[in-house]
Scaffold this active site. Sequence first.
Site, PDB file in Angstrom:
ATOM      1  N   GLY A 237     -19.770  18.335  15.225  1.00 20.57           N
ATOM      2  CA  GLY A 237     -18.453  18.145  15.682  1.00 20.57           C
ATOM      3  C   GLY A 237     -17.652  17.441  14.958  1.00 20.57           C
ATOM      4  O   GLY A 237     -18.286  16.387  14.350  1.00 20.57           O
TER       5      GLY A 237
ATOM      6  N   HIS B 289     -20.482  20.854  23.185  1.00 19.65           N
ATOM      7  CA  HIS B 289     -21.735  21.329  22.527  1.00 19.65           C
ATOM      8  C   HIS B 289     -21.663  22.950  22.338  1.00 19.65           C
ATOM      9  O   HIS B 289     -21.886  23.848  21.759  1.00 19.65           O
ATOM     10  CB  HIS B 289     -23.046  20.904  22.926  1.00 19.65           C
TER      11      HIS B 289
END
Length: 283
Positions: free
Chosen positions: A150, A37
């Site tokens: 992602g 993250h």
Amino acid sequence: MKVFSQKVQIYDAVDVLKEKLLTLGLVPTMGALHEGHLELVRTALANNDCVMVSIFVNPTQFDNNDDLKKYPRTLNDDVVLLRTVSEDRLLVYAPTVDDVYEGHTVSEKFDFDGLEFEMEGRFRNGHFDGVGTIVKRLFEIVKPDNAYFGEKDFQQLQIIKKLVEKYRIPVNIIGCKIHREVNGLAMSSRNTRLKPKYKKAAPFIYKTLTTAKKQFGTKSANKVIKWVEKQFAEHDILKLEYFIIADVDTLKIVKRKSHKKTYRAFIAVYADDIRLIDNIALN
Ligand code: PAF
């Protein structure tokens, strides 16, 4: 770094940024932040004046209540981690379910041109309606210029690109490379729940993917699939849910290889009761 819990606060903060003509990046997360993250946040900070990180465990994308209950919630630790990345250019939106859903916690129904029926869609009923609902809502609230996701959730990334195209939402969607542990395991908030013996076994997933990639150069997709299935059938503790090789644009399973197309292998594995997913570019 300001932490907001109400969307009215976000409207005000975003108005101030827009008046100053500052660009805004959004990194949507469900919290339990890890290095993967933080990399998304760093990429967003490198390309925007300000970055909003949303932290929200979205109930409508869980088809399993137990999984929703057990999903790690670590807001205080998440805030501490984010402060190490930037104190002055980050904002956090960590709303309650009510702030987002206003008493009506249900998903919208979406048509993502079939992308939603493949892989995760087959195994997680209604999952992508839930993801579409929350991401669309976040885009409406935050109005970011750019949003970062992602590639570990590659199907989700393709679906969000489709969402933006279909609803003409003015935001650039940026996919970021999978962040891995040194042993190859794809970083995931779920990894924190792995018991030691499963944590030790889990890198087998990426190891198998990298061998499958090598094999794909010379063997048919079907042969590679059979080989992967055999590796997991013989594994003591990891249980394969699916392994497929698909076209990156349609996410449809490859029948016959064509060098004009781009393929990726996708895998979902159970390590005890924890479901891990991963994928790898093949060509
Ligand atoms: O990838 C996730 O963490 C979630 O699916 C997202 C995009 C934050 C939506 O809840």
